[in-house]
Design a protein around this motif. Sequence first.
Motif, PDB file in Angstrom:
ATOM      1  N   LEU A   1       0.888  -1.201  -0.009  1.00 38.29           N
ATOM      2  CA  LEU A   1       0.091   0.026  -0.007  1.00 38.29           C
ATOM      3  C   LEU A   1       0.863   1.126   0.010  1.00 38.29           C
ATOM      4  CD1 LEU A   1      -2.811  -1.106   2.310  1.00 38.29           C
ATOM      5  CD2 LEU A   1      -2.848  -0.580   0.289  1.00 38.29           C
ATOM      6  N   PHE A   2       2.093   1.399   0.949  1.00 45.04           N
ATOM      7  CA  PHE A   2       2.752   2.306   0.806  1.00 45.04           C
ATOM      8  C   PHE A   2       3.174   2.516  -0.507  1.00 45.04           C
ATOM      9  CE2 PHE A   2       7.042   4.349   1.646  1.00 45.04           C
ATOM     10  CZ  PHE A   2       6.611   5.431   2.346  1.00 45.04           C
ATOM     11  N   ALA A   3       4.086   1.488  -1.057  1.00 42.92           N
ATOM     12  CA  ALA A   3       4.676   1.677  -2.575  1.00 42.92           C
ATOM     13  C   ALA A   3       3.688   2.362  -3.532  1.00 42.92           C
ATOM     14  CB  ALA A   3       5.328   0.388  -2.894  1.00 42.92           C
ATOM     15  N   TRP A   4       2.303   1.570  -3.421  1.00 44.01           N
ATOM     16  CA  TRP A   4       1.435   2.056  -4.499  1.00 44.01           C
ATOM     17  C   TRP A   4       1.137   3.572  -4.335  1.00 44.01           C
ATOM     18  CZ3 TRP A   4      -3.887   3.510  -3.041  1.00 44.01           C
ATOM     19  CH2 TRP A   4      -4.579   3.998  -4.100  1.00 44.01           C
ATOM     20  N   PHE A   5       0.829   3.797  -2.977  1.00 46.37           N
ATOM     21  CA  PHE A   5       0.504   5.222  -2.880  1.00 46.37           C
ATOM     22  C   PHE A   5       1.683   6.262  -3.301  1.00 46.37           C
ATOM     23  CE2 PHE A   5       0.658   8.970  -0.064  1.00 46.37           C
ATOM     24  CZ  PHE A   5      -0.725   9.723  -0.347  1.00 46.37           C
ATOM     25  N   LYS A   6       3.198   5.865  -2.885  1.00 47.64           N
ATOM     26  CA  LYS A   6       3.833   6.809  -3.525  1.00 47.64           C
ATOM     27  C   LYS A   6       4.268   6.806  -4.957  1.00 47.64           C
ATOM     28  CE  LYS A   6       6.189   8.536  -0.032  1.00 47.64           C
ATOM     29  NZ  LYS A   6       6.399   9.792  -0.145  1.00 47.64           N
ATOM     30  N   ASN A   7       3.723   5.693  -5.692  1.00 46.02           N
ATOM     31  CA  ASN A   7       3.821   5.414  -7.165  1.00 46.02           C
ATOM     32  C   ASN A   7       2.678   6.362  -7.850  1.00 46.02           C
ATOM     33  OD1 ASN A   7       6.096   4.529  -7.858  1.00 46.02           O
ATOM     34  ND2 ASN A   7       5.475   2.214  -7.777  1.00 46.02           N
ATOM     35  N   ASN A   8       1.780   6.658  -7.117  1.00 51.54           N
ATOM     36  CA  ASN A   8       0.435   7.250  -7.683  1.00 51.54           C
ATOM     37  C   ASN A   8       0.731   8.732  -7.795  1.00 51.54           C
ATOM     38  OD1 ASN A   8      -0.962   5.218  -8.405  1.00 51.54           O
ATOM     39  ND2 ASN A   8      -2.086   5.251  -6.299  1.00 51.54           N
ATOM     40  N   TYR A   9       0.234   9.452  -8.646  1.00 53.59           N
ATOM     41  CA  TYR A   9       0.522  11.076  -8.584  1.00 53.59           C
ATOM     42  C   TYR A   9      -0.497  11.672  -7.967  1.00 53.59           C
ATOM     43  CZ  TYR A   9       4.077   9.436 -12.307  1.00 53.59           C
ATOM     44  OH  TYR A   9       5.072   8.820 -12.903  1.00 53.59           O
ATOM     45  N   THR A  10      -0.377  11.904  -6.700  1.00 55.14           N
ATOM     46  CA  THR A  10      -1.295  12.533  -6.036  1.00 55.14           C
ATOM     47  C   THR A  10      -0.290  13.803  -5.555  1.00 55.14           C
ATOM     48  OG1 THR A  10      -0.266  11.624  -3.826  1.00 55.14           O
ATOM     49  CG2 THR A  10      -2.202  10.569  -4.974  1.00 55.14           C
ATOM     50  N   ASP A  11      -1.274  14.980  -5.324  1.00 54.80           N
ATOM     51  CA  ASP A  11      -0.798  16.139  -5.136  1.00 54.80           C
ATOM     52  C   ASP A  11       0.403  16.726  -5.759  1.00 54.80           C
ATOM     53  OD1 ASP A  11      -2.892  16.237  -3.382  1.00 54.80           O
ATOM     54  OD2 ASP A  11      -1.649  15.538  -1.505  1.00 54.80           O
ATOM     55  N   LYS A  12       1.508  16.784  -5.363  1.00 59.10           N
ATOM     56  CA  LYS A  12       2.618  17.420  -5.954  1.00 59.10           C
ATOM     57  C   LYS A  12       3.129  16.354  -7.063  1.00 59.10           C
ATOM     58  CE  LYS A  12       4.867  19.331  -1.764  1.00 59.10           C
ATOM     59  NZ  LYS A  12       5.721  19.116  -0.721  1.00 59.10           N
ATOM     60  N   GLY A  13       2.587  15.237  -7.089  1.00 60.42           N
ATOM     61  CA  GLY A  13       3.285  14.323  -8.322  1.00 60.42           C
ATOM     62  C   GLY A  13       2.446  14.624  -9.463  1.00 60.42           C
ATOM     63  N   LYS A  14       1.226  15.284  -9.516  1.00 62.55           N
ATOM     64  CA  LYS A  14       0.833  15.730 -10.779  1.00 62.55           C
ATOM     65  C   LYS A  14       1.841  16.555 -11.513  1.00 62.55           C
ATOM     66  CE  LYS A  14      -3.985  14.911  -9.078  1.00 62.55           C
ATOM     67  NZ  LYS A  14      -5.373  15.425  -8.698  1.00 62.55           N
ATOM     68  N   LEU A  15       2.202  17.460 -10.851  1.00 64.99           N
ATOM     69  CA  LEU A  15       3.332  18.512 -11.508  1.00 64.99           C
ATOM     70  C   LEU A  15       4.388  17.648 -12.038  1.00 64.99           C
ATOM     71  CD1 LEU A  15       3.233  21.313  -9.057  1.00 64.99           C
ATOM     72  CD2 LEU A  15       2.153  21.225 -11.136  1.00 64.99           C
ATOM     73  N   GLN A  16       4.777  16.748 -11.273  1.00 66.45           N
ATOM     74  CA  GLN A  16       5.984  15.670 -11.773  1.00 66.45           C
ATOM     75  C   GLN A  16       5.446  14.966 -12.988  1.00 66.45           C
ATOM     76  OE1 GLN A  16       7.290  12.751  -9.062  1.00 66.45           O
ATOM     77  NE2 GLN A  16       8.776  12.247 -10.219  1.00 66.45           N
ATOM     78  N   LYS A  17       4.066  14.557 -12.916  1.00 63.73           N
ATOM     79  CA  LYS A  17       3.713  13.708 -14.096  1.00 63.73           C
ATOM     80  C   LYS A  17       3.777  14.594 -15.385  1.00 63.73           C
ATOM     81  CE  LYS A  17       0.122  10.622 -15.364  1.00 63.73           C
ATOM     82  NZ  LYS A  17      -1.534   9.998 -15.189  1.00 63.73           N
ATOM     83  N   GLU A  18       3.332  15.856 -15.275  1.00 65.94           N
ATOM     84  CA  GLU A  18       3.194  16.515 -16.273  1.00 65.94           C
ATOM     85  C   GLU A  18       4.666  16.890 -17.159  1.00 65.94           C
ATOM     86  OE1 GLU A  18       1.114  20.150 -15.209  1.00 65.94           O
ATOM     87  OE2 GLU A  18      -0.611  19.046 -14.766  1.00 65.94           O
ATOM     88  N   VAL A  19       5.521  17.152 -16.116  1.00 62.80           N
ATOM     89  CA  VAL A  19       6.802  17.282 -16.662  1.00 62.80           C
ATOM     90  C   VAL A  19       7.378  15.967 -17.300  1.00 62.80           C
ATOM     91  CG1 VAL A  19       9.364  17.757 -15.616  1.00 62.80           C
ATOM     92  CG2 VAL A  19       7.204  19.060 -14.812  1.00 62.80           C
ATOM     93  N   LEU A  20       7.067  14.647 -16.756  1.00 65.95           N
ATOM     94  CA  LEU A  20       7.542  13.581 -17.288  1.00 65.95           C
ATOM     95  C   LEU A  20       6.869  13.303 -18.940  1.00 65.95           C
ATOM     96  CD1 LEU A  20       7.810  11.385 -14.075  1.00 65.95           C
ATOM     97  CD2 LEU A  20       9.792  12.113 -15.735  1.00 65.95           C
ATOM     98  N   LYS A  21       5.606  13.708 -19.055  1.00 63.43           N
ATOM     99  CA  LYS A  21       5.006  13.562 -20.292  1.00 63.43           C
ATOM    100  C   LYS A  21       5.772  14.758 -21.246  1.00 63.43           C
ATOM    101  CE  LYS A  21       0.262  12.195 -19.168  1.00 63.43           C
ATOM    102  NZ  LYS A  21      -1.070  12.422 -19.350  1.00 63.43           N
ATOM    103  N   GLN A  22       6.064  15.828 -20.584  1.00 66.38           N
ATOM    104  CA  GLN A  22       6.578  16.725 -21.523  1.00 66.38           C
ATOM    105  C   GLN A  22       8.076  16.464 -22.154  1.00 66.38           C
ATOM    106  OE1 GLN A  22       6.762  20.457 -19.435  1.00 66.38           O
ATOM    107  NE2 GLN A  22       4.607  20.852 -19.567  1.00 66.38           N
ATOM    108  N   LYS A  23       8.611  15.669 -21.386  1.00 65.23           N
ATOM    109  CA  LYS A  23       9.969  15.269 -21.916  1.00 65.23           C
ATOM    110  C   LYS A  23       9.680  13.655 -22.310  1.00 65.23           C
ATOM    111  CE  LYS A  23      12.502  17.948 -18.647  1.00 65.23           C
ATOM    112  NZ  LYS A  23      13.822  18.302 -18.271  1.00 65.23           N
ATOM    113  N   GLY A  24       8.613  13.065 -22.479  1.00 64.10           N
ATOM    114  CA  GLY A  24       8.576  12.056 -23.372  1.00 64.10           C
ATOM    115  C   GLY A  24       8.887  10.666 -22.551  1.00 64.10           C
ATOM    116  N   LEU A  25       8.905  10.947 -21.104  1.00 61.36           N
ATOM    117  CA  LEU A  25       9.189   9.760 -20.329  1.00 61.36           C
ATOM    118  C   LEU A  25       8.314   8.777 -19.570  1.00 61.36           C
ATOM    119  CD1 LEU A  25      12.061  11.766 -18.211  1.00 61.36           C
ATOM    120  CD2 LEU A  25      12.459  10.114 -20.232  1.00 61.36           C
ATOM    121  N   THR A  26       7.107   9.061 -20.048  1.00 59.78           N
ATOM    122  CA  THR A  26       5.884   8.264 -19.542  1.00 59.78           C
ATOM    123  C   THR A  26       4.950   7.923 -20.646  1.00 59.78           C
ATOM    124  OG1 THR A  26       4.678  10.277 -19.258  1.00 59.78           O
ATOM    125  CG2 THR A  26       5.854   9.394 -17.252  1.00 59.78           C
ATOM    126  N   LYS A  27       4.049   7.023 -20.446  1.00 58.96           N
ATOM    127  CA  LYS A  27       3.031   6.695 -21.462  1.00 58.96           C
ATOM    128  C   LYS A  27       2.019   7.512 -22.059  1.00 58.96           C
ATOM    129  CE  LYS A  27       3.662   1.628 -20.280  1.00 58.96           C
ATOM    130  NZ  LYS A  27       2.862   0.506 -19.938  1.00 58.96           N
TER     131      LYS A  27
END
Length: 94
Positions: free
Chosen positions: A68-94
């Motif tokens: 559960l801890f690993a799943w929560f840490k891997n999900n893009y919650t709160d600050k992670g949404k910004l990180q996910k957007e940056v990763l998408k811009q650089k083409g590092l995520t699906k």
Amino acid sequence: MRSPYQTLKGNCCFWEGNWHLLLFIALINQGLIMLGKSVLPISEDQVSTLTDTLYLAGSMIFTIVTTLFAWFKNNYTDKGKLQKEVLKQKGLTK
């Protein structure tokens, strides 16, 4: 602020004086076992079964909490949404 283990009278904890009694009982039991007599009717099989059960339960709880801890840490919650957007811009995520 009162601890849940404190009694209603004063600040004395419930276990503060009682652990001496438990230690005394354990020491008497060990002494009698060394003399070949058992006060507590506990067999080797019961201890082995209890140990196995506690190990399995502890292992299961640890696995669930870690998952559960690993799943929560891997999900893009709160600050992670910004990180996910940056990763998408650089083409590092699906």
